[in-house]
Design a protein around this motif. Sequence first.
Motif, PDB file in Angstrom:
ATOM      1  N   LEU A 111     -27.681  -3.042  14.468  1.00 23.27           N
ATOM      2  CA  LEU A 111     -27.068  -2.052  15.352  1.00 23.27           C
ATOM      3  C   LEU A 111     -26.965  -0.683  14.681  1.00 23.27           C
ATOM      4  CD1 LEU A 111     -25.735  -1.449  18.074  1.00 23.27           C
ATOM      5  CD2 LEU A 111     -23.564  -2.259  17.109  1.00 23.27           C
ATOM      6  N   PRO A 112     -26.495  -0.563  13.422  1.00 22.53           N
ATOM      7  CA  PRO A 112     -26.471   0.749  12.770  1.00 22.53           C
ATOM      8  C   PRO A 112     -27.858   1.372  12.652  1.00 22.53           C
ATOM      9  CG  PRO A 112     -25.053  -0.775  11.588  1.00 22.53           C
ATOM     10  CD  PRO A 112     -25.819  -1.587  12.594  1.00 22.53           C
ATOM     11  N   GLU A 113     -28.864   0.546  12.362  1.00 18.84           N
ATOM     12  CA  GLU A 113     -30.234   1.051  12.253  1.00 18.84           C
ATOM     13  C   GLU A 113     -30.714   1.577  13.597  1.00 18.84           C
ATOM     14  OE1 GLU A 113     -34.155  -0.505   9.964  1.00 18.84           O
ATOM     15  OE2 GLU A 113     -33.395  -1.861  11.515  1.00 18.84           O
ATOM     16  N   PHE A 114     -30.398   0.869  14.674  1.00 18.72           N
ATOM     17  CA  PHE A 114     -30.797   1.337  16.001  1.00 18.72           C
ATOM     18  C   PHE A 114     -30.149   2.676  16.339  1.00 18.72           C
ATOM     19  CE2 PHE A 114     -29.336   1.682  20.436  1.00 18.72           C
ATOM     20  CZ  PHE A 114     -30.560   1.991  21.029  1.00 18.72           C
ATOM     21  N   ILE A 115     -28.843   2.792  16.108  1.00 20.15           N
ATOM     22  CA  ILE A 115     -28.144   4.041  16.437  1.00 20.15           C
ATOM     23  C   ILE A 115     -28.721   5.196  15.631  1.00 20.15           C
ATOM     24  CG2 ILE A 115     -25.912   5.225  16.408  1.00 20.15           C
ATOM     25  CD1 ILE A 115     -24.593   2.485  16.811  1.00 20.15           C
ATOM     26  N   SER A 116     -29.003   4.958  14.351  1.00 21.44           N
ATOM     27  CA  SER A 116     -29.570   6.003  13.496  1.00 21.44           C
ATOM     28  C   SER A 116     -30.943   6.458  14.000  1.00 21.44           C
ATOM     29  CB  SER A 116     -29.675   5.486  12.064  1.00 21.44           C
ATOM     30  OG  SER A 116     -30.254   6.454  11.217  1.00 21.44           O
TER      31      SER A 116
END
Length: 498
Positions: A111-116
């Motif tokens: 999820l953090p990678e997607f948002i970034s």
Amino acid sequence: MIENNFAITATFITYLAGMLFIGYYAYKRTSNSSDYFLGGRTLGPWPAALSAGASDMSGWLLLGLPGYAYAAGMESLWLAGGLLIGTWANWLLSAKRLRTYSITTDNSLTLPEFISRRFNDKSKLVQTIAAFFILMFFLFYTSSGLVAGGKLFETVFGLDYTYAVVIGAACVVSYTLFGGFLAVSWTDLVQGLLMSAALLIVPIAAMQGGFGQLSTDLANINPELLTLWNGIDGQPLSWIAIVSLLAWGLGYFGQPHILARFQATRTNKDLTTARRIAVVWTAVSMFGAILVGLVGLLYIEGNMAGQLADGEKIFMLLVNAIFHPVIAGILLAAILAAIMSTADSQLLVSSSALAEDFYKQLLRPEASSSEVMMVGRLGVIGLSLLALFLAMDPDSSVLGLVSYAWAGFGAAFGPVLVLSLYWKRMNRNGALAGIIVGGITIVVWKQLTGGIFDVYEIVPGIIFAGAAIVITSLATAAPDKSVTDQYDLFEKNLAEFD
């Protein structure tokens, strides 16, 4: 300790052996970080749906919700209704769009990678802060699960609490460590079916005279148990109480371990089937959990003169009183299933945040897929040891954090995720503001009491986070062309994938 525990012990050992076998089988099919963290995006609708449900509900489905129904009666339907609506809305609004967008953003795994990547954040600040929140909240979540597992082993087998916690942790870590996401998802499929079956079998076996007689008997104890609008003391429920119970459903939109199931599903079409399975499973399971509490209340009144210090033990008490030890062992294993199905998902999401969002992004961008997978496995061990340390005290204060960890994820990630999937104008600064404001609001609001501050903290958390996203995005520069072009590609892919 529960009596006649030889048969129960044998049943538990057989169950755990089956889970470890699934973990070994998954290990043979796991060769890279995509396999380890998202199962190579190969989940069918049944494992996707039941894995999301089982990893979400955790031990509270067999302990907490029956205990609440035991204490409050039909008032518990507000909570169950909010969660059911939240389950349906999350699958409907987020599932297909998140799966498609995560593929469009160069196959984002976390999820953090997607948002970034969604906002082309070259500084990696969004990814780092998001991963920090995940690690912090899930560490305490996992610890609380190990505490619950320890209490189960302690109650069933009479083990010393410390040994009980270690045994429970070893079971969860073993198949999560080797099999990764596939092991977690396949075991969740088995555990989800076991949980729902147990929640229907136990109250039906204990109930005498059908639902009509159940209502009559409850009314004889306290007619307020059968009302939705009053507490058991006869006083009307306040709007704050009703909103707070319903608002639990809002938390679904920001739970990383549930959202990972959307990303891992085989096709977008499978998500439609999975949504229907998930909603039906959730409805059946929560109906059974509430029924356990209500039937258990009658049992306690009739056999123990209404004396039960801890209502959350009602499921275990009914199982031990009604069933043969072999059957009791299977049904009690459902509690272990509920605990394990959540703890394993929390460990995996936490290790993926550590490996993908910290190690690969900040320390070794050139790390190979197999190296990242190895770091993820080491992360499972390290994080489980930290959680185990916190769980050594059965009265640890970390249990107090669980009450708002759900709200923390819901407020920190829910508005950011939903708006990023639907609002093209949203930018990186807005996402950053939403995560920080949502997370901080939960922590601060929880410390305040009286009046409006008694409302469940997820409500102001989501309102303030949403406002922060919109205001900050509009007050700062629009996203650059690469971000908007990627959004257009996502919309195109969404039409094609459907």
